[in-house]
Design a protein around this motif. Structure first.
Motif, PDB file in Angstrom:
ATOM      1  N   GLU A  85       0.852  -1.199   0.000  1.00  0.00           N
ATOM      2  CA  GLU A  85       0.000   0.000   0.000  1.00  0.00           C
ATOM      3  C   GLU A  85       0.891   1.253   0.000  1.00  0.00           C
ATOM      4  O   GLU A  85       1.783   1.385   0.836  1.00  0.00           O
ATOM      5  CB  GLU A  85      -0.879  -0.065   1.268  1.00  0.00           C
ATOM      6  N   SER A  86       0.644   2.160  -0.975  1.00  0.00           N
ATOM      7  CA  SER A  86       1.567   3.294  -1.158  1.00  0.00           C
ATOM      8  C   SER A  86       1.500   4.308  -0.018  1.00  0.00           C
ATOM      9  O   SER A  86       2.450   5.054   0.204  1.00  0.00           O
ATOM     10  CB  SER A  86       1.279   3.981  -2.488  1.00  0.00           C
ATOM     11  N   SER A  87       0.387   4.306   0.733  1.00  0.00           N
ATOM     12  CA  SER A  87       0.267   5.297   1.812  1.00  0.00           C
ATOM     13  C   SER A  87       1.076   4.904   3.053  1.00  0.00           C
ATOM     14  O   SER A  87       1.214   5.702   3.984  1.00  0.00           O
ATOM     15  CB  SER A  87      -1.206   5.459   2.194  1.00  0.00           C
ATOM     16  N   LEU A  88       1.628   3.684   3.066  1.00  0.00           N
ATOM     17  CA  LEU A  88       2.350   3.234   4.268  1.00  0.00           C
ATOM     18  C   LEU A  88       3.720   3.909   4.364  1.00  0.00           C
ATOM     19  O   LEU A  88       4.379   4.130   3.351  1.00  0.00           O
ATOM     20  CB  LEU A  88       2.575   1.715   4.217  1.00  0.00           C
ATOM     21  N   PRO A  89       4.182   4.227   5.595  1.00  0.00           N
ATOM     22  CA  PRO A  89       5.551   4.723   5.745  1.00  0.00           C
ATOM     23  C   PRO A  89       6.552   3.649   5.312  1.00  0.00           C
ATOM     24  O   PRO A  89       6.238   2.454   5.361  1.00  0.00           O
ATOM     25  CB  PRO A  89       5.675   5.009   7.239  1.00  0.00           C
ATOM     26  N   THR A  90       7.748   4.100   4.894  1.00  0.00           N
ATOM     27  CA  THR A  90       8.734   3.163   4.339  1.00  0.00           C
ATOM     28  C   THR A  90       9.014   1.999   5.287  1.00  0.00           C
ATOM     29  O   THR A  90       9.081   0.845   4.845  1.00  0.00           O
ATOM     30  CB  THR A  90      10.052   3.903   4.056  1.00  0.00           C
ATOM     31  N   TRP A  91       9.149   2.269   6.586  1.00  0.00           N
ATOM     32  CA  TRP A  91       9.517   1.179   7.496  1.00  0.00           C
ATOM     33  C   TRP A  91       8.437   0.106   7.529  1.00  0.00           C
ATOM     34  O   TRP A  91       8.738  -1.084   7.636  1.00  0.00           O
ATOM     35  CB  TRP A  91       9.847   1.710   8.912  1.00  0.00           C
ATOM     36  N   GLN A  92       7.178   0.494   7.379  1.00  0.00           N
ATOM     37  CA  GLN A  92       6.107  -0.515   7.392  1.00  0.00           C
ATOM     38  C   GLN A  92       6.076  -1.293   6.080  1.00  0.00           C
ATOM     39  O   GLN A  92       5.779  -2.483   6.067  1.00  0.00           O
ATOM     40  CB  GLN A  92       4.753   0.156   7.614  1.00  0.00           C
ATOM     41  N   ARG A  93       6.385  -0.596   4.982  1.00  0.00           N
ATOM     42  CA  ARG A  93       6.415  -1.301   3.700  1.00  0.00           C
ATOM     43  C   ARG A  93       7.512  -2.370   3.711  1.00  0.00           C
ATOM     44  O   ARG A  93       7.303  -3.504   3.345  1.00  0.00           O
ATOM     45  CB  ARG A  93       6.649  -0.313   2.551  1.00  0.00           C
ATOM     46  N   LEU A  94       8.704  -1.948   4.192  1.00  0.00           N
ATOM     47  CA  LEU A  94       9.838  -2.889   4.203  1.00  0.00           C
ATOM     48  C   LEU A  94       9.610  -4.024   5.194  1.00  0.00           C
ATOM     49  O   LEU A  94       9.849  -5.191   4.887  1.00  0.00           O
ATOM     50  CB  LEU A  94      11.136  -2.140   4.547  1.00  0.00           C
ATOM     51  N   SER A  95       9.111  -3.680   6.406  1.00  0.00           N
ATOM     52  CA  SER A  95       8.970  -4.740   7.409  1.00  0.00           C
ATOM     53  C   SER A  95       7.856  -5.710   7.021  1.00  0.00           C
ATOM     54  O   SER A  95       7.972  -6.911   7.243  1.00  0.00           O
ATOM     55  CB  SER A  95       8.742  -4.157   8.809  1.00  0.00           C
ATOM     56  N   SER A  96       6.761  -5.214   6.377  1.00  0.00           N
ATOM     57  CA  SER A  96       5.698  -6.164   6.007  1.00  0.00           C
ATOM     58  C   SER A  96       6.190  -7.100   4.901  1.00  0.00           C
ATOM     59  O   SER A  96       5.919  -8.302   4.941  1.00  0.00           O
ATOM     60  CB  SER A  96       4.411  -5.441   5.595  1.00  0.00           C
ATOM     61  N   GLU A  97       6.959  -6.556   3.951  1.00  0.00           N
ATOM     62  CA  GLU A  97       7.526  -7.417   2.903  1.00  0.00           C
ATOM     63  C   GLU A  97       8.413  -8.491   3.529  1.00  0.00           C
ATOM     64  O   GLU A  97       8.344  -9.662   3.173  1.00  0.00           O
ATOM     65  CB  GLU A  97       8.373  -6.590   1.924  1.00  0.00           C
ATOM     66  N   ALA A  98       9.253  -8.073   4.499  1.00  0.00           N
ATOM     67  CA  ALA A  98      10.172  -9.019   5.147  1.00  0.00           C
ATOM     68  C   ALA A  98       9.393 -10.110   5.878  1.00  0.00           C
ATOM     69  O   ALA A  98       9.719 -11.303   5.775  1.00  0.00           O
ATOM     70  CB  ALA A  98      11.085  -8.277   6.121  1.00  0.00           C
ATOM     71  N   VAL A  99       8.329  -9.711   6.596  1.00  0.00           N
ATOM     72  CA  VAL A  99       7.527 -10.704   7.346  1.00  0.00           C
ATOM     73  C   VAL A  99       6.849 -11.664   6.369  1.00  0.00           C
ATOM     74  O   VAL A  99       6.806 -12.874   6.600  1.00  0.00           O
ATOM     75  CB  VAL A  99       6.501  -9.987   8.265  1.00  0.00           C
TER      76      VAL A  99
END
Ligand code: HEM
Ligand code: HEM
Length: 175
Positions: free
Chosen positions: A74-88
Motif C-alpha cells: 500500500e503506497s500510503s504506508l511509511p517506508t519502514w512498514q512497507r519494508l517490514s511487512s515485505e520481510a515478514v
C-alpha cells in the motif's frame, strides 16, 4: 512485470485456505500422541502428514502465483512498514516451507511408509535413520515455533491496522 495494487481472488483464496489448514495442522500436531521409538504412525499422524503435504503443495503454488502476479505494498504506508511487512511475508513463506519439509524428513527418517488421507501412497525417503530422525525432530519443532511467532507478529500488525491506524490494509486481504 508491473505490480498490481490489490490482491486478486486467487491470492485471497490461497491466503485464507492456508490459514485454515495451519489452524487444523497445529491442533492435530499438539493433540496427537507423542511418537516413541518403533511406533507406527496412527490415524492422527496420517492426517497430520496429509494436511502438511497439502500445505506444502499450496505454499509452493501460491508462491509461484505471487511471482507471476506481484502486488505492491500500500503506497500510503511509511517506508519502514512497507519494508517490514515485505520481510515478514517472505519469512512466512520460508517458514511454512521449512516446517513442512522438516516434518516430511522426520517422517521419512522413521522409515515410515505413509498414505495420503488413506487414499494413495505418499512419496517418502524411506530411509530408517534414528540419529537423523532425532535431529530433524528438534528442527521440526523449532520451525513450527518460529512460524508461530512470526504468524503472531503478522496478526498483531494486521490488528494494529484495524484498531490503531484504522486504515484499509485489512480490507486488502478481505474485500
Ligand atoms: C506447516 C505445517 C506443519 C505444522 C504447523 C506442524 C506442526 C506440528 C506440531 C505442532 C507438532 C507437535 C510437536 C510438538 O509436540 O511440539 C508436530 C509433530 C510432528 N509433525 Fe508436524 N507440522 C507440519 C507439517 C508436517 C509435515 C508435512 C509432516 C510430515 C510429512 C509432519 C510430521 C510430523 C511428525 C512426524 C511429528 C511428530 C514428532 C514427534 O512426536 O516428536 N509435520 N508437527
Ligand atoms: C487471522 C490471521 C491472519 C490475518 C488477519 C492476516 C491478514 C493479512 C493481511 C491484511 C494481509 C495483507 C497485507 C498487506 O497488504 O500489506 C496479509 C498478507 C499475507 N499473509 Fe496474512 N493474515 C493472517 C494469517 C496468515 C498466516 C497464518 C500466514 C501464514 C502463511 C499468512 C501469510 C501471509 C502472506 C505470505 C501475506 C502476503 C501476501 C503475498 O504478498 O503473497 N497470513 N495477511
Amino acid at each position: 512485470m508491473t505490480a498490481r495494487l490489490q490482491y486478486g481472488p486467487t491470492a485471497k483464496v490461497f491466503h485464507w485456505l492456508i490459514v485454515a489448514l495451519l489452524l487444523v495442522q497445529y491442533s492435530i500436531g499438539w493433540l496427537m500422541p507423542d511418537i516413541h521409538r518403533g511406533d507406527k504412525p496412527g490415524t492422527a499422524m496420517t492426517f497430520h502428514v496429509s494436511v502438511g503435504l497439502t500445505v506444502l503443495v499450496l505454499i509452493v503454488l501460491r508462491f509461484a502465483w505471487r511471482l507471476g502476479h506481484p502486488v505492491s505494498p500500500e503506497s500510503s504506508l511509511p517506508t519502514w512498514q512497507r519494508l517490514s511487512s515485505e520481510a515478514v511475508h517472505w519469512l512466512l513463506y520460508a517458514l511454512v516451507l521449512a516446517t513442512t519439509f522438516t516434518g516430511w524428513l522426520f517422517a521419512s527418517f522413521r522409515g515410515w511408509s505413509m498414505s495420503y488421507f488413506f487414499l494413495a501412497p505418499m512419496p517418502m525417503l524411506a530411509s530408517d535413520d534414528a540419529a537423523a530422525g532425532k535431529a530433524i525432530d528438534g528442527l521440526h519443532q523449532a520451525m513450527e515455533w518460529a512460524l508461530l511467532v512470526v504468524i503472531g507478529i503478522h496478526i498483531a500488525a494486521a490488528l494494529m491496522h484495524v484498531f490503531v491506524y484504522r486504515d484499509r490494509i485489512m480490507q486488502r486481504m478481505l474485500a
